[in-house]
Scaffold this active site. Structure first.
Site, PDB file in Angstrom:
ATOM      1  N   LYS A  13       0.828  -1.225   0.000  1.00 36.55           N
ATOM      2  CA  LYS A  13       0.000   0.000   0.000  1.00 36.55           C
ATOM      3  C   LYS A  13       0.858   1.270   0.000  1.00 36.55           C
ATOM      4  CE  LYS A  13      -2.368  -0.950   3.788  1.00 36.55           C
ATOM      5  NZ  LYS A  13      -1.817  -2.256   4.195  1.00 36.55           N
ATOM      6  N   ARG A  87      -9.938   0.732   8.608  1.00 36.59           N
ATOM      7  CA  ARG A  87      -9.604  -0.649   8.977  1.00 36.59           C
ATOM      8  C   ARG A  87     -10.758  -1.329   9.712  1.00 36.59           C
ATOM      9  NH1 ARG A  87      -3.588   0.595   8.951  1.00 36.59           N
ATOM     10  NH2 ARG A  87      -2.523  -1.396   9.065  1.00 36.59           N
ATOM     11  N   ARG A 121      11.506  -5.578   4.956  1.00 40.28           N
ATOM     12  CA  ARG A 121      11.157  -4.181   4.714  1.00 40.28           C
ATOM     13  C   ARG A 121      12.042  -3.231   5.537  1.00 40.28           C
ATOM     14  NH1 ARG A 121       5.001  -2.362   5.199  1.00 40.28           N
ATOM     15  NH2 ARG A 121       5.191  -2.853   7.410  1.00 40.28           N
ATOM     16  N   ARG A 154      10.959  -1.420  10.877  1.00 39.55           N
ATOM     17  CA  ARG A 154       9.863  -1.019  11.772  1.00 39.55           C
ATOM     18  C   ARG A 154       9.803  -1.934  12.980  1.00 39.55           C
ATOM     19  NH1 ARG A 154       4.443   0.051   8.312  1.00 39.55           N
ATOM     20  NH2 ARG A 154       3.597  -1.081  10.085  1.00 39.55           N
ATOM     21  N   ARG A 165      -0.751  -8.834  13.197  1.00 42.34           N
ATOM     22  CA  ARG A 165      -1.310  -7.838  12.275  1.00 42.34           C
ATOM     23  C   ARG A 165      -2.074  -8.515  11.131  1.00 42.34           C
ATOM     24  NH1 ARG A 165       3.973  -5.328  10.932  1.00 42.34           N
ATOM     25  NH2 ARG A 165       2.890  -4.155   9.340  1.00 42.34           N
TER      26      ARG A 165
HETATM   27  P1  AMP Z   1       0.503   0.501   8.900  1.00 40.24           P
HETATM   28  O1  AMP Z   1       1.673   1.423   8.764  1.00 40.24           O
HETATM   29  O2  AMP Z   1      -0.644   0.877   8.015  1.00 40.24           O
HETATM   30  O3  AMP Z   1       0.897  -0.952   8.781  1.00 40.24           O
HETATM   31  O4  AMP Z   1      -0.034   0.704  10.402  1.00 40.24           O
HETATM   32  C1  AMP Z   1       0.790   0.438  11.517  1.00 40.24           C
HETATM   33  C2  AMP Z   1      -0.052   0.356  12.773  1.00 40.24           C
HETATM   34  O5  AMP Z   1      -0.711   1.618  13.011  1.00 40.24           O
HETATM   35  C3  AMP Z   1      -1.161  -0.678  12.753  1.00 40.24           C
HETATM   36  O6  AMP Z   1      -0.709  -1.992  13.079  1.00 40.24           O
HETATM   37  C4  AMP Z   1      -2.107  -0.114  13.829  1.00 40.24           C
HETATM   38  O7  AMP Z   1      -1.590  -0.357  15.125  1.00 40.24           O
HETATM   39  C5  AMP Z   1      -2.007   1.404  13.576  1.00 40.24           C
HETATM   40  N1  AMP Z   1      -3.010   1.871  12.604  1.00 40.24           N
HETATM   41  C6  AMP Z   1      -2.774   2.442  11.389  1.00 40.24           C
HETATM   42  N2  AMP Z   1      -3.913   2.778  10.776  1.00 40.24           N
HETATM   43  C7  AMP Z   1      -4.917   2.396  11.605  1.00 40.24           C
HETATM   44  C8  AMP Z   1      -6.337   2.436  11.522  1.00 40.24           C
HETATM   45  N3  AMP Z   1      -6.957   2.940  10.451  1.00 40.24           N
HETATM   46  N4  AMP Z   1      -7.041   1.949  12.582  1.00 40.24           N
HETATM   47  C9  AMP Z   1      -6.435   1.447  13.668  1.00 40.24           C
HETATM   48  N5  AMP Z   1      -5.092   1.357  13.803  1.00 40.24           N
HETATM   49  C10 AMP Z   1      -4.331   1.825  12.784  1.00 40.24           C
END
Ligand code: AMP
Length: 215
Positions: A13, A87, A121, A154, A165
């Site tokens: 993404k 989400r 990553r 990360r 996740r």
């Molecule tokens: P990402 O970078 O999109 O993989 O997001 C990393 C982390 O941020 C996720 O595992 C969640 O803990 C939090 N997070 C990001 N976007 C959301 C969302 N829309 N709703 C809830 N938690 C989020």
């Protein structure tokens, strides 16, 4: 243009959103990146957010929606691509009240590619650009091509948190597709080759958006 890029963790993404935003002249809003920045502050909100990020769990909807509202307000007219939002169904409905979405780009990626991508990553500590030490290497080792800063892994890209996740994605986020299928055009993008250059995937997405009269 107002887009959502949708897919499992590690489906690409962020990689595609950062390229699509330049091609389409829109902004990318990545809630994960926003939360990683927010977690560095010394506030009780930062502590709360950090505790969810560390476990790979979803930040509670009320916090996420507040953050999105703040960011989206200024960007609704210019156009945007949402990466990592919504989400949950509650988040999708909150978005409906803020803006109409033109299309959802759904990245369909097999599990083995997801695991391979997430474990290799690296992201830029400054601008958040995404790399992969096997398949999308930076020109200089551990250094961002765009801004020259150091690349990091990360904290939530560890095997245990990756598993959590993916589980949460399958249970809470994937069902949203049905919600959107009934409402908005879905651009389905199958990525089953790990070394496909991001530019080829992005070109395909752009063609499909054009076919929908969206570019
Ligand atoms: P990402 O970078 O999109 O993989 O997001 C990393 C982390 O941020 C996720 O595992 C969640 O803990 C939090 N997070 C990001 N976007 C959301 C969302 N829309 N709703 C809830 N938690 C989020």
């Amino acid at each position: 243009m107002r887009l959502i890029i949708f897919g499992a963790p590690g489906s690409g993404k962020g990689t595609y959103a950062s390229r699509l935003k330049s091609k389409l002249g829109i902004v990318a809003i990545a809630t994960g990146a926003i939360f990683r920045e927010l977690a560095k502050e010394e506030t009780s909100l930062a502590e709360t957010v950090k505790s969810f990020l560390e476990l790979g769990q979803l930040v509670p909807d009320d916090i996420v929606i507040d953050v999105l509202k703040g960011r989206l307000m200024k960007k609704v007219l210019e156009g945007f691509i949402l990466d990592g939002y919504p989400r949950t169904l509650v988040q999708a409905k909150a978005l409906d009240a803020l803006a109409s979405i033109d299309a959802v780009i759904h990245l369909v990626v097999p599990d083995w590619i997801i695991i391979e991508r997430l474990s290799n990553r690296r992201i830029c500590s400054k601008c958040g650009e995404v790399y992969n030490i096997r398949f999308l290497k930076p020109r200089r080792p551990e250094t961002c091509d765009k801004c020259g800063e150091k690349l990091l892994q990360r904290a939530d890209d560890t095997p245990k948190v990756i598993r959590e996740r993916i589980k949460i994605y399958e249970k809470q986020t994937q069902p949203l597709l049905q919600y959107y299928e009934e409402r908005i055009p879905i651009v389905r993008c199958k990525c089953d080759s790990i070394d496909m250059p991001p530019e080829a995937v992005v070109a395909n997405i752009l063609e499909r958006l054009e076919a929908l009269d969206l570019t």
